[in-house]
Design an enzyme around this catalytic site. Structure first.
Site, PDB file in Angstrom:
ATOM      1  N   ARG A 128       0.849  -1.187   0.000  1.00 31.77           N
ATOM      2  CA  ARG A 128       0.000   0.000   0.000  1.00 31.77           C
ATOM      3  C   ARG A 128       0.882   1.233   0.000  1.00 31.77           C
ATOM      4  O   ARG A 128       0.994   1.932   1.005  1.00 31.77           O
ATOM      5  CB  ARG A 128      -0.899  -0.019   1.235  1.00 31.77           C
ATOM      6  CG  ARG A 128      -2.290  -0.427   0.976  1.00 31.77           C
ATOM      7  CD  ARG A 128      -2.453  -1.901   0.795  1.00 31.77           C
ATOM      8  NE  ARG A 128      -3.592  -2.226  -0.038  1.00 31.77           N
ATOM      9  CZ  ARG A 128      -4.849  -2.228   0.374  1.00 31.77           C
ATOM     10  NH1 ARG A 128      -5.157  -1.886   1.578  1.00 31.77           N
ATOM     11  NH2 ARG A 128      -5.811  -2.563  -0.452  1.00 31.77           N
ATOM     12  N   GLN A 133      -0.319   2.348  -6.289  1.00 32.10           N
ATOM     13  CA  GLN A 133      -1.781   2.535  -6.264  1.00 32.10           C
ATOM     14  C   GLN A 133      -2.462   2.067  -7.548  1.00 32.10           C
ATOM     15  O   GLN A 133      -3.513   1.456  -7.508  1.00 32.10           O
ATOM     16  CB  GLN A 133      -2.127   3.995  -5.996  1.00 32.10           C
ATOM     17  CG  GLN A 133      -2.454   4.212  -4.537  1.00 32.10           C
ATOM     18  CD  GLN A 133      -2.668   5.663  -4.167  1.00 32.10           C
ATOM     19  OE1 GLN A 133      -2.557   6.543  -5.025  1.00 32.10           O
ATOM     20  NE2 GLN A 133      -2.963   5.914  -2.921  1.00 32.10           N
ATOM     21  N   ASP A 136      -3.088  -1.754  -7.663  1.00 33.38           N
ATOM     22  CA  ASP A 136      -3.705  -2.342  -6.483  1.00 33.38           C
ATOM     23  C   ASP A 136      -5.081  -2.949  -6.789  1.00 33.38           C
ATOM     24  O   ASP A 136      -6.116  -2.300  -6.684  1.00 33.38           O
ATOM     25  CB  ASP A 136      -3.805  -1.248  -5.406  1.00 33.38           C
ATOM     26  CG  ASP A 136      -4.305  -1.774  -4.087  1.00 33.38           C
ATOM     27  OD1 ASP A 136      -4.707  -2.951  -4.027  1.00 33.38           O
ATOM     28  OD2 ASP A 136      -4.305  -0.998  -3.116  1.00 33.38           O
ATOM     29  N   SER A 139      -7.799  -3.089  -3.929  1.00 31.68           N
ATOM     30  CA  SER A 139      -8.575  -1.853  -3.753  1.00 31.68           C
ATOM     31  C   SER A 139      -9.646  -1.736  -4.833  1.00 31.68           C
ATOM     32  O   SER A 139     -10.772  -1.326  -4.551  1.00 31.68           O
ATOM     33  CB  SER A 139      -7.656  -0.623  -3.826  1.00 31.68           C
ATOM     34  OG  SER A 139      -6.907  -0.526  -2.653  1.00 31.68           O
ATOM     35  N   TYR A 235      -2.910  -1.113   7.329  1.00 34.99           N
ATOM     36  CA  TYR A 235      -3.960  -2.091   7.650  1.00 34.99           C
ATOM     37  C   TYR A 235      -4.240  -2.091   9.139  1.00 34.99           C
ATOM     38  O   TYR A 235      -3.400  -1.690   9.943  1.00 34.99           O
ATOM     39  CB  TYR A 235      -3.503  -3.493   7.242  1.00 34.99           C
ATOM     40  CG  TYR A 235      -3.547  -3.752   5.771  1.00 34.99           C
ATOM     41  CD1 TYR A 235      -4.753  -3.940   5.120  1.00 34.99           C
ATOM     42  CD2 TYR A 235      -2.378  -3.835   5.028  1.00 34.99           C
ATOM     43  CE1 TYR A 235      -4.794  -4.209   3.761  1.00 34.99           C
ATOM     44  CE2 TYR A 235      -2.410  -4.098   3.670  1.00 34.99           C
ATOM     45  CZ  TYR A 235      -3.631  -4.283   3.050  1.00 34.99           C
ATOM     46  OH  TYR A 235      -3.662  -4.545   1.715  1.00 34.99           O
TER      47      TYR A 235
HETATM   48  N1  LIG Z   1      -1.695   2.423  -2.189  1.00 35.93           N
HETATM   49  C1  LIG Z   1      -2.197   2.948  -1.072  1.00 35.93           C
HETATM   50  O1  LIG Z   1      -1.678   3.895  -0.516  1.00 35.93           O
HETATM   51  C2  LIG Z   1      -3.421   2.315  -0.477  1.00 35.93           C
HETATM   52  C3  LIG Z   1      -4.159   1.451  -1.243  1.00 35.93           C
HETATM   53  C4  LIG Z   1      -5.288   0.844  -0.690  1.00 35.93           C
HETATM   54  C5  LIG Z   1      -5.644   1.118   0.623  1.00 35.93           C
HETATM   55  N2  LIG Z   1      -4.921   1.978   1.356  1.00 35.93           N
HETATM   56  C6  LIG Z   1      -5.294   2.256   2.733  1.00 35.93           C
HETATM   57  O2  LIG Z   1      -5.165   1.057   3.504  1.00 35.93           O
HETATM   58  C7  LIG Z   1      -6.122   1.064   4.535  1.00 35.93           C
HETATM   59  C8  LIG Z   1      -6.914  -0.243   4.630  1.00 35.93           C
HETATM   60  O3  LIG Z   1      -7.536  -0.515   3.412  1.00 35.93           O
HETATM   61  P1  LIG Z   1      -8.471  -1.770   3.103  1.00 35.93           P
HETATM   62  O4  LIG Z   1      -9.803  -1.276   2.762  1.00 35.93           O
HETATM   63  O5  LIG Z   1      -7.803  -2.626   2.118  1.00 35.93           O
HETATM   64  O6  LIG Z   1      -8.553  -2.549   4.498  1.00 35.93           O
HETATM   65  P2  LIG Z   1      -9.093  -3.972   4.787  1.00 35.93           P
HETATM   66  O7  LIG Z   1      -9.923  -4.501   3.687  1.00 35.93           O
HETATM   67  O8  LIG Z   1      -7.948  -4.781   5.289  1.00 35.93           O
HETATM   68  O9  LIG Z   1     -10.075  -3.710   6.041  1.00 35.93           O
HETATM   69  C9  LIG Z   1     -11.257  -2.962   5.919  1.00 35.93           C
HETATM   70  C10 LIG Z   1     -11.380  -1.999   7.058  1.00 35.93           C
HETATM   71  O10 LIG Z   1     -11.773  -2.665   8.249  1.00 35.93           O
HETATM   72  C11 LIG Z   1     -11.195  -1.974   9.323  1.00 35.93           C
HETATM   73  N3  LIG Z   1     -11.247  -2.775  10.556  1.00 35.93           N
HETATM   74  C12 LIG Z   1     -10.503  -3.841  10.950  1.00 35.93           C
HETATM   75  N4  LIG Z   1     -10.882  -4.267  12.166  1.00 35.93           N
HETATM   76  C13 LIG Z   1     -11.907  -3.457  12.573  1.00 35.93           C
HETATM   77  C14 LIG Z   1     -12.742  -3.413  13.719  1.00 35.93           C
HETATM   78  N5  LIG Z   1     -12.576  -4.247  14.738  1.00 35.93           N
HETATM   79  N6  LIG Z   1     -13.690  -2.439  13.781  1.00 35.93           N
HETATM   80  C15 LIG Z   1     -13.857  -1.550  12.766  1.00 35.93           C
HETATM   81  N7  LIG Z   1     -13.113  -1.553  11.644  1.00 35.93           N
HETATM   82  C16 LIG Z   1     -12.148  -2.502  11.539  1.00 35.93           C
HETATM   83  C17 LIG Z   1      -9.797  -1.672   8.821  1.00 35.93           C
HETATM   84  O11 LIG Z   1      -9.191  -0.641   9.579  1.00 35.93           O
HETATM   85  C18 LIG Z   1     -10.085  -1.244   7.394  1.00 35.93           C
HETATM   86  O12 LIG Z   1     -10.303   0.132   7.271  1.00 35.93           O
HETATM   87  C19 LIG Z   1      -6.965   2.285   4.270  1.00 35.93           C
HETATM   88  O13 LIG Z   1      -6.424   3.332   5.039  1.00 35.93           O
HETATM   89  C20 LIG Z   1      -6.730   2.623   2.850  1.00 35.93           C
HETATM   90  O14 LIG Z   1      -6.935   3.992   2.551  1.00 35.93           O
HETATM   91  C21 LIG Z   1      -3.804   2.577   0.846  1.00 35.93           C
END
Ligand SMILES: NC(=O)c1ccc[n+]([C@@H]2O[C@H](COP(=O)([O-])OP(=O)(O)OC[C@H]3O[C@@H](n4cnc5c(N)ncnc54)[C@H](O)[C@@H]3O)[C@@H](O)[C@H]2O)c1
Length: 394
Positions: A128, A133, A136, A139, A235
């Site tokens: 990430r 990006q 990905d 995402s 994450y």
């Molecule tokens: N290239 C990049 O910079 C890039 C790309 C994709 C995502 N991201 C970031 O990575 C992070 C996570 O992305 P994701 O959607 O793949 O995560 P994910 O699919 O692993 O998880 C989904 C969400 O569930 C949340 N979660 C986990 N346990 C929880 C709980 N007990 N209660 C409430 N929420 C809970 C996580 O914090 C996450 O936001 C985000 O901040 C996203 O913006 C960055």
């Protein structure tokens, strides 16, 4: 360099790994494309569209694998736990394989791929980082799933989403709660807002608050200690059971007040935390809907049935897997762009070059030279750390 696109074989899968529009990008990088007949049909991309972009269509699946130096798939063996194994005998040493492999949840299948000698890349391990990006795929698929989850809820719940002031009275807006405001959750918030719902959301990561608010959602503040909730990769970190128990207690009231709950809370490589108990479901109004996007990873709701829709205490609980496949045209377009960008990144002068100094290559490469090479996957298989392989051609 020949890129092969076999038809996806997972039952009900409608996506295709490469759409015709991506072929010129590969051609510019020196690649030809061979596509199994009908591979894109279910996603809305007929064979003629590939032919127009100068791809070769072949009828036999084995022929695609035979011709290709690199195979692009959506669900490879591992992520495709139903029919993926049938592709193993078609893989050969030094052939590149790129797709979803579910390496942390099913490391044993990664070992089977390693045994073929193929050089496999798991797209779900894409780091990430800003640079990655556009590559990905996780995402992209989460974006589609978050959107689709809201539409499913909207057609299932016996109410309308927007507030309406009509001559027949005022319709109050639906109340939607999103638990887990990552990529899928944020898309769910945006979609529910566009439909006129009043949206609340919660996430353990502090950074999510501002993102929820910027989409017009209310961030649910829970007095929980979340100081260590985010890892270096962005994450969520797994919390202990006491934390989840407290979270359930605190979420109870908000869940009871919601017409729709969409859960997306997952922790990489772990079973999803149970955040909605049977009692919490019983406390919801009859007719309410829960869409559990974490269903594939065990589910956030105690009453979720994997890949099924059930009604418990009058509440419909949707545990569908693979929602991204239900919008296959755009899901394939996004996936195709992600892996094409990734593959071109791996090429040097038309050949696959593995630069292990590069984080993107190093983090996604799971098998090479007959071995599982990814440290986390090796750990899961109780294998000793691999000797650092020298960078070079595949
Ligand atoms: N290239 C990049 O910079 C890039 C790309 C994709 C995502 N991201 C970031 O990575 C992070 C996570 O992305 P994701 O959607 O793949 O995560 P994910 O699919 O692993 O998880 C989904 C969400 O569930 C949340 N979660 C986990 N346990 C929880 C709980 N007990 N209660 C409430 N929420 C809970 C996580 O914090 C996450 O936001 C985000 O901040 C996203 O913006 C960055």
């Amino acid at each position: 360099m020949i890129v092969g696109i076999p038809k996806e074989t997972f039952p009900g899968e409608q996506r295709v790994a490469l759409v015709p529009a991506a072929i010129p990008i590969l051609a510019k990088a020196g690649c030809e494309v061979v596509v199994e007949a009908g591979a894109g049909a279910a996603a809305g991309y007929p064979d003629t569209a590939y032919i127009e972009k100068r791809a070769t269509i072949v009828s036999a699946r084995a022929e695609v694998f035979r011709a290709a130096n690199a195979v692009f798939q959506v669900l490879c063996h591992g992520a495709n736990d139903k029919t993926g194994r049938a592709d193993l005998p078609l893989l050969r040493p030094d052939q590149a394989l790129i797709g979803f492999l579910r390496p942390l949840a099913s490391p044993a299948t990664v070992q089977e791929i390693a045994a073929t000698g193929a050089v496999a890349f798991a797209v779900e391990l894409m780091p990430r980082i800003t640079r990655a990006q556009s590559m990905d795929a996780l995402s992209s698929m989460s974006t589609v799933a978050g959107y689709k989850a809201v539409l499913l809820a909207a057609v299932t719940v016996p109410r309308m989403f927007p507030m309406l002031m009509t001559a027949a009275g005022t319709i109050t807006p639906a109340r939607v709660l999103v638990v887990g405001a990552g990529v899928a959750g944020l898309q769910a918030i945006a979609t529910a807002r566009r439909l006129g719902a009043v949206v609340s959301a919660y996430d353990v990561r502090a950074a999510a608050k501002e993102q929820v608010q910027s989409l017009g959602g209310r961030f649910v503040e829970l007095p929980l200690d979340t100081a260590d909730a985010e890892d270096a990769g962005g994450y969520a970190r797994a919390q202990d059971e006491a934390f989840y128990r407290r979270q359930r207690e605190l979420l109870g009231r908000v869940v009871a007040e919601s017409d729709v709950v969409i859960t997306t809370a997952v922790v990489p490589g772990k079973k999803s935390p149970v955040l909605i108990t049977a009692d919490m479901v019983a406390g919801m109004t009859a007719g309410s809907v829960i869409v559990d996007l974490a269903a594939e990873r065990g589910g956030n709701c105690e009453l979720t049935h994997p890949n099924e829709t059930v009604v418990e205490h009058g509440v419909t609980i949707i545990g569908s897997f693979n929602l991204a496949s239900t919008a296959p045209y755009h899901a394939s377009q996004m996936y195709s762009r992600n892996i094409t960008t990734f593959f071109v990144h791996l090429l040097r002068e038309g050949k696959l070059r593995l630069d292990l100094e590069d984080e993107i290559t190093r983090e996604t490469l799971v098998t090479r030279g007959g071995e599982v090479v990814h440290p986390r996957v090796r750990e899961l298989l109780s294998l000793a750390p691999a000797a650092t392989a020298a960078a070079g051609s595949a």
